[in-house]
Design an enzyme around this catalytic site. Sequence first.
Site, PDB file in Angstrom:
ATOM      1  N   MET A   1       0.839  -1.199   0.000  1.00 58.52           N
ATOM      2  CA  MET A   1       0.000   0.000   0.000  1.00 58.52           C
ATOM      3  C   MET A   1       0.872   1.245   0.000  1.00 58.52           C
ATOM      4  SD  MET A   1      -3.120  -0.946  -0.206  1.00 58.52           S
ATOM      5  CE  MET A   1      -4.306   0.167   0.494  1.00 58.52           C
ATOM      6  N   CYS A   2       0.476   2.269   0.650  1.00 58.40           N
ATOM      7  CA  CYS A   2       1.122   3.581   0.686  1.00 58.40           C
ATOM      8  C   CYS A   2       0.730   4.390  -0.559  1.00 58.40           C
ATOM      9  CB  CYS A   2       2.635   3.547   0.746  1.00 58.40           C
ATOM     10  SG  CYS A   2       3.260   2.843   2.278  1.00 58.40           S
TER      11      CYS A   2
END
Lengths: 510, 362
Positions: free
Chosen positions: B1-2
């Site tokens: 993610m991020c």
Amino acid sequence: MIPSYVPPKYKVEVDPNKCMLCERCTIECSWGVHRREGDRIISYSNRCGACHRCVAMCPRDAITIKENAVSWRSHPLWDIDARADIYNQAKTGCILLSGMANAKDHPIYFDKIVLDACQVTNPSIDPLREPMELRTYIGKKPKQLEFEFVEEEIDGKKIKKAKLKTKIAPNLKLDTPIMIAHMSYGALSLNAHLSFAKAVKECGTFMGTGEGGLPKALYPYADHIITQVASGRFGVNEEYLMKGAAIEIKIGQGAKPGIGGHLPGEKVTAEISATRMIPEGSDAISPAPHHDIYSIEDLAQLVRSLKEATRWKKPVFVKIAAVHNAPAIAVGIATSDADAVVIDGYKGGTGAAPKVFRDHVGIPIEMAIAAVDQRLREEGLRNEISIIASGGIRCAADVFKAIALGADAVYIGTAAMVALGCRVCGRCYTGLCAWGIATQRPELVKRLDPEVGARRVANLIKAWTHEIKELLGAAGINSIESLRGNRDRLRGVGLNEKELEVLGIKLAGE
Amino acid sequence: MCGIIGFMSRKKRMIKGDKIALALDSLKERGNGKGSGYVGYGIYPTKYKDCYAFHILIDNTPKFEKIKVEVENVLEQYGTIVKDEEIPTEDGIIEKTQIPWRYFYEVDEKYADREEDVVVDIVMEINDKVDGAFVISSGKDLGVFKAVGWPNEVAEFYRIDKYEGYMWLAHARYPTNTKAWWGGAHPFNLLNWSVVHNGEITSYGTNKRFVEMFGYKCRLLTDTEVVAYILDLLMRKHKIPVEYALSALAPRFWDEIDKMPEEERELHTAIRLAYGGAMLNGPFAIAVGTPHGLIFMNGDIEKDTTMFGLTDRIKLRPLIAAEKDDMIFISSEESAIRRICPDLDRVWMPDAGMPVIARPWK
Ligand code: SF4
Ligand code: SF4
């Protein structure tokens, strides 16, 4: 004659109900275990070293070999080996010779290291669908690249272009980080060498000549061969140096650090005498030290003279046995113009070594790689020199772990011989290898077909290469550069704090 | 993610921080409230423009004053603190486990010839030796603001809307490898390099040991830190032209190199041989900001702003680029770009491992 007090180690039995008296075993066993007496095969168990040649060749599966169950009084200190060695030495008054690797029950650190794999957040890579790069260059690398800016006219416009100024020194290009270790022609048969040579050519990698020179039959494969310069300087001349792809100076060997080598005169056949440039039938003795190397400066001189002799076109490696000050020596080697340091661990194999050396001298390769890599980094030199590790590499996982600990590539010796059929019976020094590997007897040598041998060795290297790709993919890495020295991908199991510190890895769970 | 988002005005127009905060808020889903951060270039245009602006996180504990003195002792060894102050923050938004402090700083004349190396040494010394303090940015006329919190919380906490910059990068974090803490949030900065990253660097062990050989110390417990150091080493210290430096980070595959014309083949082989330890492996998309000090392909030392984006060689993480007039955007998702600039001239997805490099208009 003083009798031997040692009972046979193995018990050989021929099942008379199965045996068809073809006498094949009597021919196959080069140690004379089997003999026909009337309508029976009689076996002299005390001559057997469990090389399995007869077992493998018996058409009736009639032969069994077991460890001889003769009871010895059990004792924790005076184990069977300790007593048997004393009986043997009391009989002969000689140094005990032995072959193959250290037979002591020392920890195998490779087996106490586990690999990490990806799950969810860092996807693993499927090597069947994505590129997986194992190509490795062995040799000197520049500390940094330099560019110059030149004006070029492109389509009528003057454009400043960055051009590479740095010239890269000659490197060996390996398609897989697995090479075949130096084992001399003399110790091994020509057919064993031919098998290796054909295999490395097919796999895009390299083999070492060992200290026995380069037989003419290997010339067609010379661009996949690393020639060795050992203390005996056998077969070393300009042609030999120029022929190979690289040169390796052998200072020491993992199985017997601190001593030289000895090929008994009876093994020095006409062909070996020509290759080694020594008289036929004479003992080939490589002294413990090189008599022109008594300091690191002397070594540096030899490195440079070999480079001069080969017009600075061939990488020069220096091989040392893994010993406690290997890191300091490696720093010396790195500053000597050498292109790679080869470290050979104490579990490395050998054709013949005094047993006391084989089993007691040297240090584990795992520790040595970690310490050498670390020290070269502390000195800011790691990037400029390659590390090749050898000595007890048994499988793809060992290769992977060695590289993650800091090696660029590995040499395999025993594993390549096992691929040819070797049973690690440890009697190579007798010259009677029933598999045609460690022998010069024509009738034994011809048992090893170089084509078949090459197929088996190439298969082994390819199989490991596939496994390394799978392991890399599981670690989410698609190029071997990103594995080199990547100790984060390793964890220790059952190791104490100090061992973990030397290996530079964390404990599993950390 | 991020989630990552960055933009730059090629005309160097000043843009208020609320824009980047708004864009990052669109990437909220890609984080989990465990870390957000911003970096603005050009935010200190007045009298401190030529000073190094050190943003330092100091543990908010009774030892605060003691730690601060230790930090200042390090700084004073090499130069003068022109001004220092707590970075203004809004109370009651996030738990203030760290106190962000900024120092405007001049390096002593006697280090003039190696001023930037001295700044790097200072950063390493504080991060390594001063317990409870971490330098989060050390460039000129720029600053990193980061903390544990959601994008909007961190923006509000630092009053990001009060700053104006010509280039902004921001990051919403979903920590998967290490614990969430202020120092581990992105951007990671050294001198003028600021890196935001989405992914995991599976080669971290190799990269870390590679940069350590050149004196860098990875102390922020997150793999992205090493990217900032690699860039500093390759581009500032070794003066590798930017395209080639990025090719060290995400090299061409051997198959491609083998097919190149000779000169190019030699060059790319040399990059892989010399800088194998700098290669980033694993899934990544990074965006990097820098205002000067690059040597570009044309050989001139550029003293202007640059922003670039780069993905791994098989593109396991998303990266989208877009343009509108003088603006260039890089982000994990198009929606974040459209949130602040709905009407774009061009949107494209850079090829795997191919950098997007944006330079100012002259
Ligand atoms: S090889 Fe087997 S079958 Fe033939 S003689 Fe020996 S034991 Fe009997
Ligand atoms: S090479 Fe031959 S003699 Fe040596 S261990 Fe292997 S099988 Fe035995």
